[in-house]
Design a protein around this motif. Structure first.
Motif, short mmCIF file in Angstrom:
data_model
loop_
_atom_site.label_atom_id
_atom_site.label_comp_id
_atom_site.label_asym_id
_atom_site.label_seq_id
_atom_site.Cartn_x
_atom_site.Cartn_y
_atom_site.Cartn_z
N LEU A 39 0.82 -1.22 0.00
CA LEU A 39 0.00 0.00 0.00
C LEU A 39 0.85 1.27 0.00
CD1 LEU A 39 -2.83 -1.10 2.44
CD2 LEU A 39 -2.92 -0.94 -0.05
N ASN A 40 2.11 1.15 0.37
CA ASN A 40 3.02 2.30 0.35
C ASN A 40 3.85 2.36 -0.93
OD1 ASN A 40 2.69 4.00 2.52
ND2 ASN A 40 4.59 3.44 3.52
N ASP A 41 3.79 1.34 -1.73
CA ASP A 41 4.62 1.22 -2.93
C ASP A 41 4.28 2.31 -3.95
OD1 ASP A 41 6.09 0.49 -5.14
OD2 ASP A 41 5.49 -1.63 -5.07
N PRO A 42 5.24 3.18 -4.29
CA PRO A 42 4.97 4.27 -5.24
C PRO A 42 4.83 3.79 -6.68
CG PRO A 42 7.27 4.32 -4.57
CD PRO A 42 6.60 3.25 -3.75
N THR A 43 5.25 2.56 -6.96
CA THR A 43 5.16 2.07 -8.34
C THR A 43 3.78 1.53 -8.68
OG1 THR A 43 5.96 -0.14 -7.72
CG2 THR A 43 7.62 1.50 -8.39
N LEU A 44 2.97 1.24 -7.66
CA LEU A 44 1.60 0.77 -7.92
C LEU A 44 0.66 1.97 -8.08
CD1 LEU A 44 1.26 -2.17 -5.36
CD2 LEU A 44 1.61 -2.32 -7.83
N THR A 45 -0.31 1.82 -8.93
CA THR A 45 -1.28 2.90 -9.14
C THR A 45 -2.26 2.95 -7.98
OG1 THR A 45 -2.86 1.51 -10.32
CG2 THR A 45 -1.14 2.59 -11.65
N LYS A 46 -2.89 4.12 -7.84
CA LYS A 46 -3.91 4.29 -6.80
C LYS A 46 -5.05 3.30 -6.99
CE LYS A 46 -3.35 9.20 -5.79
NZ LYS A 46 -4.04 10.51 -5.74
N GLU A 47 -5.42 3.07 -8.23
CA GLU A 47 -6.53 2.18 -8.52
C GLU A 47 -6.26 0.77 -8.01
OE1 GLU A 47 -5.13 4.27 -10.86
OE2 GLU A 47 -6.75 5.73 -10.77
N VAL A 48 -5.04 0.29 -8.19
CA VAL A 48 -4.67 -1.06 -7.73
C VAL A 48 -4.72 -1.12 -6.20
CG1 VAL A 48 -2.77 -2.72 -7.60
CG2 VAL A 48 -3.27 -1.58 -9.76
N LYS A 49 -4.16 -0.09 -5.59
CA LYS A 49 -4.16 -0.04 -4.13
C LYS A 49 -5.60 0.03 -3.59
CE LYS A 49 0.26 2.36 -3.87
NZ LYS A 49 0.94 3.59 -3.43
N HIS A 50 -6.43 0.84 -4.23
CA HIS A 50 -7.82 0.98 -3.78
C HIS A 50 -8.57 -0.35 -3.93
CE1 HIS A 50 -7.98 5.65 -4.26
NE2 HIS A 50 -6.96 5.24 -3.53
N GLU A 51 -8.27 -1.08 -5.00
CA GLU A 51 -8.92 -2.38 -5.20
C GLU A 51 -8.49 -3.36 -4.09
OE1 GLU A 51 -8.89 -5.84 -8.59
OE2 GLU A 51 -8.83 -3.74 -9.27
N ILE A 52 -7.23 -3.32 -3.73
CA ILE A 52 -6.74 -4.18 -2.64
C ILE A 52 -7.46 -3.84 -1.35
CG2 ILE A 52 -4.73 -4.69 -1.19
CD1 ILE A 52 -3.01 -4.30 -3.75
N ILE A 53 -7.57 -2.55 -1.05
CA ILE A 53 -8.23 -2.09 0.17
C ILE A 53 -9.69 -2.55 0.18
CG2 ILE A 53 -9.08 -0.02 1.36
CD1 ILE A 53 -6.37 1.32 0.50
N GLU A 54 -10.37 -2.39 -0.94
CA GLU A 54 -11.79 -2.77 -1.00
C GLU A 54 -11.98 -4.27 -0.89
OE1 GLU A 54 -13.16 -0.94 -4.60
OE2 GLU A 54 -13.12 1.07 -3.71
N THR A 55 -10.99 -5.03 -1.30
CA THR A 55 -11.08 -6.49 -1.24
C THR A 55 -10.84 -7.02 0.17
OG1 THR A 55 -10.26 -6.62 -3.51
CG2 THR A 55 -10.17 -8.64 -2.20
N ILE A 56 -9.89 -6.42 0.88
CA ILE A 56 -9.43 -6.99 2.15
C ILE A 56 -10.11 -6.38 3.37
CG2 ILE A 56 -7.40 -7.26 3.64
CD1 ILE A 56 -5.73 -7.43 1.07
N PHE A 57 -10.30 -5.09 3.38
CA PHE A 57 -10.71 -4.40 4.61
C PHE A 57 -12.21 -4.11 4.66
CE2 PHE A 57 -6.24 -3.33 3.85
CZ PHE A 57 -5.69 -3.79 5.03
N PRO A 58 -12.74 -3.92 5.88
CA PRO A 58 -14.17 -3.59 6.03
C PRO A 58 -14.51 -2.27 5.33
CG PRO A 58 -13.20 -4.16 8.15
CD PRO A 58 -12.07 -4.06 7.17
N LYS A 59 -15.74 -2.18 4.84
CA LYS A 59 -16.21 -1.02 4.07
C LYS A 59 -16.06 0.28 4.87
CE LYS A 59 -20.20 0.48 1.33
NZ LYS A 59 -19.44 1.15 0.35
#
Length: 167
Positions: A39-59
């Motif tokens: 989630l801190n990786d600057p090479t990943l896009t925001k969209e990818v990180k947001h998708e990870i967050i939405e998949t793993i964590f509570p709404k």
């Protein structure tokens, strides 16, 4: 703890996210510590990180975690959670205390320490953490916030040295 982490922790508290969701987030981060790096990786896009967050964590935590991730502050989540817990303790009238001792105290001794802290600070409860420190020689040190009560042999020897030096 940085001021930034403290502010984020207070914001998390102000959002009134259910405590179960916060604990679930903490458990997920503990189970997979590489998540913080991802989630801190600057090479990943925001969209990818947001998708990870939405998949793993509570709404209820999605927007908070997206903001933390977008600002690359995920490495401070532990401090944010500590600030959040401090706000919860304050609301409930509970104070955090750490007891440093040579040997683990029995239940009666712990109860006496907690009673001392409740009386001294006028709080409803005490969240006591016990840490063993053999270098105290004997006795104990009780730390509540930024105040320390030193009843250890090491502390008594230090006090005696200071008195002798002043004379």
């Amino acid at each position: 703890m940085t001021q930034t982490a403290d502010r984020y922790g207070k914001v998390l508290y102000d959002l009134r996210v259910p405590a179960e969701d916060v604990e679930q987030m903490k458990a997920a981060l503990c189970a997979a510590p590489q998540l913080v790096k991802i989630l801190n990786d600057p090479t990943l896009t925001k969209e990818v990180k947001h998708e990870i967050i939405e998949t793993i964590f509570p709404k209820s935590l999605h927007n908070f975690l997206k903001t933390v991730s977008d600002r690359r502050r995920c490495d401070q989540i532990d401090d944010m959670l500590e600030s959040y817990r401090a706000c919860v303790r304050k609301e409930k009238g509970i104070v955090a205390a750490t007891l440093y001792c040579v040997h683990e105290p029995d239940e009666n001794q712990k109860a006496q320490m907690e009673q001392f802290v409740r009386k001294t600070y006028g709080v409803n409860g005490v969240e006591m953490t016990v840490e063993q420190q053999p270098d105290l020689i004997g006795g104990f040190v009780l730390r509540v916030g930024d105040r320390e009560f030193d009843w250890s042999l090491r502390g008594r020897v230090r006090q005696l040295q200071q008195r002798l030096i002043r004379r």
